[in-house]
Scaffold this motif. Structure first.
Motif, PDB file in Angstrom:
ATOM      1  N   GLN A  67       0.765  -1.162   0.000  1.00  0.00           N
ATOM      2  CA  GLN A  67      -0.012   0.024  -0.054  1.00  0.00           C
ATOM      3  C   GLN A  67       0.808   1.044   0.091  1.00  0.00           C
ATOM      4  O   GLN A  67       1.668   1.397   0.922  1.00  0.00           O
ATOM      5  CB  GLN A  67      -0.734   0.025   1.276  1.00  0.00           C
ATOM      6  CG  GLN A  67      -1.804   1.061   1.431  1.00  0.00           C
ATOM      7  CD  GLN A  67      -2.657   1.349   2.465  1.00  0.00           C
ATOM      8  OE1 GLN A  67      -2.866   0.177   3.147  1.00  0.00           O
ATOM      9  NE2 GLN A  67      -2.832   2.215   3.333  1.00  0.00           N
ATOM     10  N   ASP A  69       0.962   5.490   0.106  1.00  0.00           N
ATOM     11  CA  ASP A  69       0.613   6.448   0.620  1.00  0.00           C
ATOM     12  C   ASP A  69       0.921   7.824  -0.053  1.00  0.00           C
ATOM     13  O   ASP A  69       2.088   8.134  -0.139  1.00  0.00           O
ATOM     14  CB  ASP A  69       0.671   6.749   2.074  1.00  0.00           C
ATOM     15  CG  ASP A  69       0.106   5.689   3.050  1.00  0.00           C
ATOM     16  OD1 ASP A  69      -1.082   5.467   2.715  1.00  0.00           O
ATOM     17  OD2 ASP A  69       0.621   5.150   4.004  1.00  0.00           O
ATOM     18  N   GLY A  77       5.218   7.374   1.659  1.00  0.00           N
ATOM     19  CA  GLY A  77       5.073   6.155   2.514  1.00  0.00           C
ATOM     20  C   GLY A  77       4.564   4.890   2.108  1.00  0.00           C
ATOM     21  O   GLY A  77       3.863   4.959   0.875  1.00  0.00           O
ATOM     22  N   ILE A  79       3.399   0.568   2.920  1.00  0.00           N
ATOM     23  CA  ILE A  79       3.485  -0.609   3.928  1.00  0.00           C
ATOM     24  C   ILE A  79       3.275  -1.850   3.059  1.00  0.00           C
ATOM     25  O   ILE A  79       2.658  -1.957   2.153  1.00  0.00           O
ATOM     26  CB  ILE A  79       1.965  -0.555   4.495  1.00  0.00           C
ATOM     27  CG1 ILE A  79       1.852   0.792   5.369  1.00  0.00           C
ATOM     28  CG2 ILE A  79       1.805  -1.517   5.635  1.00  0.00           C
ATOM     29  CD1 ILE A  79       0.387   0.927   6.031  1.00  0.00           C
ATOM     30  N   ILE A 125      13.082   2.793   7.554  1.00  0.00           N
ATOM     31  CA  ILE A 125      12.192   1.647   7.294  1.00  0.00           C
ATOM     32  C   ILE A 125      12.180   1.170   8.671  1.00  0.00           C
ATOM     33  O   ILE A 125      12.846   1.057   9.573  1.00  0.00           O
ATOM     34  CB  ILE A 125      13.069   0.767   6.613  1.00  0.00           C
ATOM     35  CG1 ILE A 125      13.603   1.271   5.237  1.00  0.00           C
ATOM     36  CG2 ILE A 125      12.634  -0.808   6.448  1.00  0.00           C
ATOM     37  CD1 ILE A 125      14.594   0.383   4.594  1.00  0.00           C
ATOM     38  N   GLN A 126      10.944   0.382   9.081  1.00  0.00           N
ATOM     39  CA  GLN A 126      10.644  -0.194  10.328  1.00  0.00           C
ATOM     40  C   GLN A 126      10.093  -1.565   9.714  1.00  0.00           C
ATOM     41  O   GLN A 126       9.077  -1.694   8.856  1.00  0.00           O
ATOM     42  CB  GLN A 126       9.593   0.357  11.167  1.00  0.00           C
ATOM     43  CG  GLN A 126       9.339  -0.525  12.373  1.00  0.00           C
ATOM     44  CD  GLN A 126       8.138   0.359  12.979  1.00  0.00           C
ATOM     45  OE1 GLN A 126       7.597   1.084  12.748  1.00  0.00           O
ATOM     46  NE2 GLN A 126       7.889  -0.364  14.293  1.00  0.00           N
ATOM     47  N   ASP A 130       3.657  -8.882  13.043  1.00  0.00           N
ATOM     48  CA  ASP A 130       2.429  -8.617  13.460  1.00  0.00           C
ATOM     49  C   ASP A 130       1.614 -10.051  13.703  1.00  0.00           C
ATOM     50  O   ASP A 130       1.420 -10.518  12.853  1.00  0.00           O
ATOM     51  CB  ASP A 130       1.437  -7.775  12.369  1.00  0.00           C
ATOM     52  CG  ASP A 130       0.266  -7.604  12.804  1.00  0.00           C
ATOM     53  OD1 ASP A 130      -0.285  -8.171  13.757  1.00  0.00           O
ATOM     54  OD2 ASP A 130      -0.548  -6.710  12.101  1.00  0.00           O
ATOM     55  N   VAL A 137       5.402  -7.041   8.526  1.00  0.00           N
ATOM     56  CA  VAL A 137       5.129  -5.952   8.001  1.00  0.00           C
ATOM     57  C   VAL A 137       6.586  -4.798   7.960  1.00  0.00           C
ATOM     58  O   VAL A 137       7.257  -4.777   8.855  1.00  0.00           O
ATOM     59  CB  VAL A 137       4.123  -5.049   9.001  1.00  0.00           C
ATOM     60  CG1 VAL A 137       3.881  -3.670   8.505  1.00  0.00           C
ATOM     61  CG2 VAL A 137       2.964  -5.739   9.203  1.00  0.00           C
ATOM     62  N   LEU A 139       7.358  -1.004   6.958  1.00  0.00           N
ATOM     63  CA  LEU A 139       6.857   0.490   6.706  1.00  0.00           C
ATOM     64  C   LEU A 139       8.020   1.150   6.138  1.00  0.00           C
ATOM     65  O   LEU A 139       9.179   1.057   6.766  1.00  0.00           O
ATOM     66  CB  LEU A 139       6.363   0.957   7.918  1.00  0.00           C
ATOM     67  CG  LEU A 139       5.485   0.326   8.811  1.00  0.00           C
ATOM     68  CD1 LEU A 139       4.990   1.012   9.971  1.00  0.00           C
ATOM     69  CD2 LEU A 139       4.195   0.247   7.891  1.00  0.00           C
ATOM     70  N   TYR A 140       7.768   1.986   4.938  1.00  0.00           N
ATOM     71  CA  TYR A 140       8.749   2.801   4.676  1.00  0.00           C
ATOM     72  C   TYR A 140       8.185   4.265   4.588  1.00  0.00           C
ATOM     73  O   TYR A 140       7.093   4.436   4.393  1.00  0.00           O
ATOM     74  CB  TYR A 140       9.327   2.481   2.985  1.00  0.00           C
ATOM     75  CG  TYR A 140       9.952   1.251   2.765  1.00  0.00           C
ATOM     76  CD1 TYR A 140      11.276   1.330   2.595  1.00  0.00           C
ATOM     77  CD2 TYR A 140       9.451  -0.062   2.754  1.00  0.00           C
ATOM     78  CE1 TYR A 140      11.869  -0.078   2.197  1.00  0.00           C
ATOM     79  CE2 TYR A 140       9.742  -1.146   2.690  1.00  0.00           C
ATOM     80  CZ  TYR A 140      11.063  -1.093   2.237  1.00  0.00           C
ATOM     81  OH  TYR A 140      11.920  -2.148   2.027  1.00  0.00           O
ATOM     82  N   ALA A 141       9.118   5.125   5.133  1.00  0.00           N
ATOM     83  CA  ALA A 141       8.563   6.309   5.358  1.00  0.00           C
ATOM     84  C   ALA A 141       9.519   7.777   5.260  1.00  0.00           C
ATOM     85  O   ALA A 141      10.652   7.500   5.653  1.00  0.00           O
ATOM     86  CB  ALA A 141       7.659   6.800   6.788  1.00  0.00           C
TER      87      ALA A 141
END
Length: 190
Positions: A67, A69, A77, A79, A125-126, A130, A137, A139-141
């Motif tokens: 996904q 954003d 960002g 996911i 990156i996180q 989950d 998961v 996450l890139y932001a």
């Protein structure tokens, strides 16, 4: 001033060690068989022809969901979800095959969280396990500039005044806005 920055490492360490439980046992996989997100998507527009995933014809483990954003027409960002077919450490090794030098030391040994800050490219990156959803998961932001962060925090405090009760809000906002609060504190020193 030091107190202002002491809470962040403690918070990140607590998040990284939360639960101390290992993910469900999954098979190991070497990094060359993992398909990763293409970080060049960050900052791109919808019209830019940037592939969402890095090409990898050998990939055995591919994301089940991605996904993106967008804000003001640019991707800020992403996911990326992986089924827990293979191990958390396999995914960490795959990310480290590209970003090892950016890995946050506080999370290197964490069994369920990883963090990377790629300062030059202005994104983080996180990686998280989950366990409720049986997925891994990533996450890139993109980093947010300090002025925008200050503006959003001021908006948040005006909507919910008690949210920052135990936080040195005015000092932190002063630093984000260019150190005005720090200059004022220094001028009061003998």
């Amino acid at each position: 001033m030091k107190q202002l920055f002491l809470w962040l490492p403690a918070l990140l360490t607590a998040i990284g060690r939360r639960g101390k439980r290992k993910s469900k046992e999954s098979k190991p996989l070497t990094e060359e068989y993992v398909q990763l997100f293409n970080e060049k998507v960050l900052g791109s527009t919808v019209a830019d022809e940037v592939p969402t995933l890095l090409p990898n014809p050998m990939a055995l483990w591919v994301p089940k969901h991605v996904q993106l954003d967008y804000k003001h027409g640019r991707c800020y960002g992403a996911i990326v979800l992986y089924e827990r077919t293979y191990s958390f450490e396999s995914l960490r090794r795959a990310i480290n095959s590209r970003f090892k030098k950016y890995e946050a030391e506080a999370f290197v040994a964490s069994p369920n969280t990883g963090m990377w800050r790629v300062e030059e490219a202005r994104f983080a990156i996180q990686l998280a396990d989950d366990q409720d959803e049986e997925t891994l998961v990533v996450l890139y932001a993109c980093f947010v500039d300090a002025a925008t962060m200050a503006e959003k925090m001021i908006e948040l405090r005006s909507m919910s005044p008690t949210i920052f009760n135990d936080f040195p809000f005015d000092e932190f906002i002063g630093i984000l806005q260019g150190g005005e609060s720090e200059k004022n504190q220094n001028s009061e020193l003998p």
